[in-house]
Write a protein that holds these residues in place. Sequence first.
Motif, PDB file in Angstrom:
ATOM      1  N   ALA A  17       1.022  -1.398  -0.050  1.00 19.54           N
ATOM      2  CA  ALA A  17       0.439   0.280   0.019  1.00 19.54           C
ATOM      3  C   ALA A  17       1.533   1.751  -0.212  1.00 19.54           C
ATOM      4  O   ALA A  17       0.629   2.220  -0.547  1.00 19.54           O
ATOM      5  CB  ALA A  17      -0.748   0.066   1.128  1.00 19.54           C
ATOM      6  N   LEU A  18       2.028   1.158   0.384  1.00 23.87           N
ATOM      7  CA  LEU A  18       3.050   2.815   0.888  1.00 23.87           C
ATOM      8  C   LEU A  18       3.723   2.851  -0.266  1.00 23.87           C
ATOM      9  O   LEU A  18       3.811   3.778  -1.246  1.00 23.87           O
ATOM     10  CB  LEU A  18       4.157   2.426   2.063  1.00 23.87           C
ATOM     11  N   LEU A  20       2.506   2.201  -3.250  1.00 23.35           N
ATOM     12  CA  LEU A  20       1.360   2.431  -4.032  1.00 23.35           C
ATOM     13  C   LEU A  20       1.336   3.619  -4.102  1.00 23.35           C
ATOM     14  O   LEU A  20       0.946   4.031  -4.784  1.00 23.35           O
ATOM     15  CB  LEU A  20       0.234   1.622  -4.098  1.00 23.35           C
ATOM     16  N   ALA A  21       1.076   4.336  -2.722  1.00 19.52           N
ATOM     17  CA  ALA A  21       1.280   5.646  -2.654  1.00 19.52           C
ATOM     18  C   ALA A  21       2.187   6.441  -3.551  1.00 19.52           C
ATOM     19  O   ALA A  21       2.329   7.382  -3.598  1.00 19.52           O
ATOM     20  CB  ALA A  21       1.169   5.959  -0.794  1.00 19.52           C
ATOM     21  N   GLY A  25       2.069   9.429  -6.252  1.00 27.24           N
ATOM     22  CA  GLY A  25       2.194  10.527  -6.654  1.00 27.24           C
ATOM     23  C   GLY A  25       2.100  11.113  -4.819  1.00 27.24           C
ATOM     24  O   GLY A  25       1.761  12.469  -5.089  1.00 27.24           O
ATOM     25  N   ALA A  26       2.150  10.180  -4.003  1.00 23.10           N
ATOM     26  CA  ALA A  26       1.976  11.113  -2.543  1.00 23.10           C
ATOM     27  C   ALA A  26       3.472  11.126  -2.405  1.00 23.10           C
ATOM     28  O   ALA A  26       4.663  11.457  -3.239  1.00 23.10           O
ATOM     29  CB  ALA A  26       2.295   9.430  -1.632  1.00 23.10           C
ATOM     30  N   ASP A  27       3.294  12.844  -1.535  1.00 22.87           N
ATOM     31  CA  ASP A  27       5.190  13.987  -1.774  1.00 22.87           C
ATOM     32  C   ASP A  27       5.603  12.929  -0.182  1.00 22.87           C
ATOM     33  O   ASP A  27       6.938  13.534  -0.290  1.00 22.87           O
ATOM     34  CB  ASP A  27       4.083  14.817  -1.170  1.00 22.87           C
ATOM     35  N   TYR A  28       5.554  12.269   0.273  1.00 22.72           N
ATOM     36  CA  TYR A  28       5.976  11.354   1.554  1.00 22.72           C
ATOM     37  C   TYR A  28       5.801  10.223   2.313  1.00 22.72           C
ATOM     38  O   TYR A  28       4.433  10.420   1.947  1.00 22.72           O
ATOM     39  CB  TYR A  28       6.259  13.153   2.573  1.00 22.72           C
ATOM     40  N   ILE A  29       6.609   9.380   2.316  1.00 17.77           N
ATOM     41  CA  ILE A  29       6.079   8.484   2.324  1.00 17.77           C
ATOM     42  C   ILE A  29       6.702   8.371   4.079  1.00 17.77           C
ATOM     43  O   ILE A  29       7.683   8.397   4.411  1.00 17.77           O
ATOM     44  CB  ILE A  29       6.224   6.823   1.691  1.00 17.77           C
ATOM     45  N   ASP A  30       6.177   7.671   4.861  1.00 21.46           N
ATOM     46  CA  ASP A  30       6.181   7.046   6.457  1.00 21.46           C
ATOM     47  C   ASP A  30       6.830   5.833   7.014  1.00 21.46           C
ATOM     48  O   ASP A  30       6.140   5.542   6.582  1.00 21.46           O
ATOM     49  CB  ASP A  30       5.174   7.545   6.965  1.00 21.46           C
ATOM     50  N   GLU A  32       9.463   2.847   8.075  1.00 18.40           N
ATOM     51  CA  GLU A  32      10.069   2.567   9.529  1.00 18.40           C
ATOM     52  C   GLU A  32      11.871   1.799   9.355  1.00 18.40           C
ATOM     53  O   GLU A  32      11.288   1.197   8.347  1.00 18.40           O
ATOM     54  CB  GLU A  32       9.461   1.580  10.826  1.00 18.40           C
TER      55      GLU A  32
ATOM     56  N   THR B  79       0.736  15.185   0.265  1.00 16.28           N
ATOM     57  CA  THR B  79       0.436  14.024   1.417  1.00 16.28           C
ATOM     58  C   THR B  79       1.611  13.541   1.800  1.00 16.28           C
ATOM     59  O   THR B  79       2.444  12.949   1.229  1.00 16.28           O
ATOM     60  CB  THR B  79      -0.835  13.636   0.334  1.00 16.28           C
ATOM     61  N   PHE B  81       1.888   9.548   3.525  1.00 17.73           N
ATOM     62  CA  PHE B  81       1.329   8.736   3.455  1.00 17.73           C
ATOM     63  C   PHE B  81       2.085   7.499   4.498  1.00 17.73           C
ATOM     64  O   PHE B  81       3.381   7.419   4.873  1.00 17.73           O
ATOM     65  CB  PHE B  81       1.492   7.457   2.527  1.00 17.73           C
TER      66      PHE B  81
END
Lengths: 58, 131
Positions: A17-18, A20-21, A25-30, A32, B79, B81
Amino acid sequence: MWEGGQYNGDEKPRLDALRLAMELGADYIDVELKVASSSSSFFLKLEARFKKIYIYIN
Amino acid sequence: MASSPSAAAAVGMGSGGVRRNPTLICTPIMADSVDKMAILMAEAKSVGADLVEIRLDSLKDFNPNSDIKTLILHSPLPTLFTYRCLTYIPLFVSFSFFDFSFYFFLIIVVGQCGKVVSIMAMKNRDWMRFD
């Protein structure tokens, strides 16, 4: 310690899922830091595309 | 865009105007549906947030493909995520034996998406820990 969330499933769908985000086009991914050892290819892709912010949660 | 008075607006960090402080404000968005998240994202922008942290783990019936597309499309802000796991959950397992003077008690601590992080066993009141 782990910052509490609500996801209680397997690691693969969570990372999918991350990923895919990231593709959509997600701007940031969190992510670990432990993901670097469990899914290094995903981590390398992230490193190539994003700037890094290191967060320490106590 | 007009902003209501807030800490963000007070330091000049709203969506408009000149930024005087380089610190960004990120607002966590937690809701059980994408529609509710869209409302919260609009609200976050109206009070001067710079980006939204979308907590995917808070969604019920999460459909990654359509939900993530919709969220990115409807977000008025950049965004971030996050898909966060449960905190450590201790699972208590106990065994009883024929002789009640002897007992064995086992705690398995599970965390980080199902990984066993610690096992503790108690036998005759003495704790043993296996990490």
